[in-house]
Design an enzyme around this catalytic site. Structure first.
Site, mmCIF file in Angstrom:
data_model
loop_
_atom_site.group_PDB
_atom_site.id
_atom_site.type_symbol
_atom_site.label_atom_id
_atom_site.label_comp_id
_atom_site.label_asym_id
_atom_site.label_seq_id
_atom_site.Cartn_x
_atom_site.Cartn_y
_atom_site.Cartn_z
ATOM 1 N N CYS A 67 0.838 -1.202 0.000
ATOM 2 C CA CYS A 67 0.000 0.000 0.000
ATOM 3 C C CYS A 67 0.877 1.259 0.000
ATOM 4 O O CYS A 67 1.828 1.363 0.776
ATOM 5 C CB CYS A 67 -0.908 -0.007 1.218
ATOM 6 S SG CYS A 67 -2.028 1.404 1.254
ATOM 7 N N CYS A 74 0.408 -0.018 10.329
ATOM 8 C CA CYS A 74 -0.052 -1.041 9.379
ATOM 9 C C CYS A 74 1.078 -1.846 8.751
ATOM 10 O O CYS A 74 2.039 -1.290 8.223
ATOM 11 C CB CYS A 74 -0.873 -0.366 8.292
ATOM 12 S SG CYS A 74 -1.561 -1.546 7.123
ATOM 13 N N CYS A 111 -16.854 -8.622 5.162
ATOM 14 C CA CYS A 111 -16.096 -7.393 4.930
ATOM 15 C C CYS A 111 -14.886 -7.719 4.058
ATOM 16 O O CYS A 111 -14.131 -8.646 4.364
ATOM 17 C CB CYS A 111 -15.611 -6.816 6.251
ATOM 18 S SG CYS A 111 -16.935 -6.601 7.447
ATOM 19 N N CYS A 142 -19.630 -5.472 3.125
ATOM 20 C CA CYS A 142 -18.883 -4.288 3.548
ATOM 21 C C CYS A 142 -17.566 -4.293 2.774
ATOM 22 O O CYS A 142 -17.006 -5.362 2.524
ATOM 23 C CB CYS A 142 -18.621 -4.353 5.052
ATOM 24 S SG CYS A 142 -17.643 -2.960 5.662
ATOM 25 N N CYS A 202 -19.216 2.657 8.139
ATOM 26 C CA CYS A 202 -18.533 1.947 9.224
ATOM 27 C C CYS A 202 -17.255 2.749 9.469
ATOM 28 O O CYS A 202 -16.409 2.857 8.574
ATOM 29 C CB CYS A 202 -18.198 0.526 8.771
ATOM 30 S SG CYS A 202 -17.100 -0.359 9.885
ATOM 31 N N ARG A 274 -18.016 -2.038 17.514
ATOM 32 C CA ARG A 274 -17.309 -3.306 17.264
ATOM 33 C C ARG A 274 -16.012 -3.378 18.041
ATOM 34 O O ARG A 274 -15.143 -2.499 17.939
ATOM 35 C CB ARG A 274 -17.016 -3.491 15.774
ATOM 36 C CG ARG A 274 -16.312 -4.835 15.509
ATOM 37 C CD ARG A 274 -16.134 -5.131 14.043
ATOM 38 N NE ARG A 274 -17.389 -5.101 13.356
ATOM 39 C CZ ARG A 274 -17.598 -4.438 12.217
ATOM 40 N NH1 ARG A 274 -16.632 -3.783 11.639
ATOM 41 N NH2 ARG A 274 -18.787 -4.449 11.659
HETATM 42 S S1 SF4 Z 1 -4.168 1.027 6.888
HETATM 43 FE FE1 SF4 Z 1 -2.607 -0.063 5.714
HETATM 44 S S2 SF4 Z 1 -3.710 -0.813 3.925
HETATM 45 FE FE2 SF4 Z 1 -4.991 0.795 4.831
HETATM 46 S S3 SF4 Z 1 -4.394 2.681 3.826
HETATM 47 FE FE3 SF4 Z 1 -3.092 2.555 5.645
HETATM 48 S S4 SF4 Z 1 -1.215 1.501 4.943
HETATM 49 FE FE4 SF4 Z 1 -2.800 1.170 3.380
#
Ligand code: SF4
Length: 332
Positions: A67, A74, A111, A142, A202, A274
């Site tokens: 990402c 993350c 989801c 979702c 959500c 949740r």
């Molecule tokens: S939480 Fe992770 S997957 Fe979602 S936008 Fe941020 S870096 Fe990307």
């Protein structure tokens, strides 16, 4: 003014319209003696929900890793060295086969999450087919796909998408400490597009990221004061992941976590709150307190996107001991 009076003043001043919360009115509730807070949360919970039912959602990563965003918590961010292998968008048939398994195991909502900054046109047809296929199984759908414009949200709505997850993560003040590749305002724009398309929102956040109590309260104030409070409010407890900037974040103290859940329940009485990521680090007793404080939704299954989650056996055993039953599937 004491906390009780302050809260009634806030609620009375609204003339029947959804109360507008302030940091002060929310903090007055947050800081009540723990038993008073829980009693109030449980009372409000009972006025709006069956207190012995919890909604079960199942989450599938349909596109993992790589990402471009830099969310500090993350494992899927390409900015961090978490060692996670990136994958392409999953085939539609596989998503539907996984959803069928989840439905047969009792989940009522499916989801689907993709590690994207925003949805790209080239993927739209596959996403529409996923939504249609999962809906045809009788489940709620979702998705969480990053930023959406209004046209994209409307097309997903047309396909039958029930919910869109897009978390604000934390307070506006603390946001830039966690993410630099997009702004708090970007999040609110996508939430407005989702809401305007008629998809249910959500939206919640993550606690235990080194934020202060005021940030947790401000996050809930933002959510409760949206034009409509989110239908689902996931409250995640940070899972510290090796290779991410937040791996050393100070964990949130369990009683403070329960207070956050209770405050969410009181401020958003009709929302599903949740108990989301982080349950692996919670004792059964802590989860039981969260349910008493008004949490009434969990993710089931032994993985949550890329993190571990208690398996179905462990959840069923806890539910049996607490006399909790899953929400029944909605009649179709
Ligand atoms: S939480 Fe992770 S997957 Fe979602 S936008 Fe941020 S870096 Fe990307």
């Amino acid at each position: 003014m004491n906390a009780e009076l302050q809260l009634s003043a806030t609620l009375e001043s609204t003339n029947g319209v959804s109360p507008q919360w302030t940091r002060e009115s929310a903090q007055a509730v947050h800081d009540l003696p723990f038993n008073d807070l829980l009693f109030r949360a449980q009372t409000i919970h009972r006025e709006n929900f069956d207190p012995n039912r919890v909604q079960l959602s199942r989450l599938l990563s349909i596109k993992t890793g790589g990402c471009p965003e830099d969310c500090g918590y993350c494992s899927q961010s390409a900015h961090h060295q978490s060692g996670l292998k990136a994958s392409k968008l999953m085939e539609v048939e596989r998503v539907i086969a996984e959803a069928r398994k989840a439905r047969d195991a009792g989940a009522t909502r499916y989801c689907m999450g993709a590690a994207w900054r925003s949805l790209k046109e080239r993927d739209m047809d596959a996403l529409v087919a996923m939504v249609e296929g999962v809906k045809a199984l009788g489940m709620e759908t979702c998705m969480t796909l990053g930023m959406l414009d209004l046209d994209q949200a409307q097309r997903l709505k047309q396909a039958g998408l029930d919910y869109y997850n897009h978390n604000i993560d934390t307070s506006e003040r603390y946001y830039a400490e966690i993410i630099s590749t997009r702004t708090f305002a970007d999040r609110l724009d996508t939430l407005a597009n989702v809401r305007d398309s008629g998809i249910k929102v959500c939206c919640g956040g993550i606690v235990g990221m080194g934020e202060e109590k005021a940030d947790r309260i401000d996050m809930l104030v933002t959510l409760a004061n949206l034009p409509e409070p989110p239908d689902s409010v996931p409250i995640n407890m940070l899972i510290p992941i090796e290779g991410t900037p937040l791996v050393e974040a100070e964990p949130i103290e369990p009683i403070e976590f329960v207070r956050t859940i209770a405050l969410a329940r009181i401020m958003m009485p009709k929302s599903h709150v949740r108990l989301s990521a982080g349950r692996m680090a919670m004792s059964d007793e802590m989860q039981a307190l969260c349910f008493f404080a008004g949490a009434n939704s969990i993710f089931v299954g032994d993985t949550l996107l890329t993190a571990e989650n208690p398996g179905e056996d462990k959840d069923s055993a806890l539910f049996r001991r607490l006399g909790i039953k899953p929400f029944a599937r909605e009649a179709r």
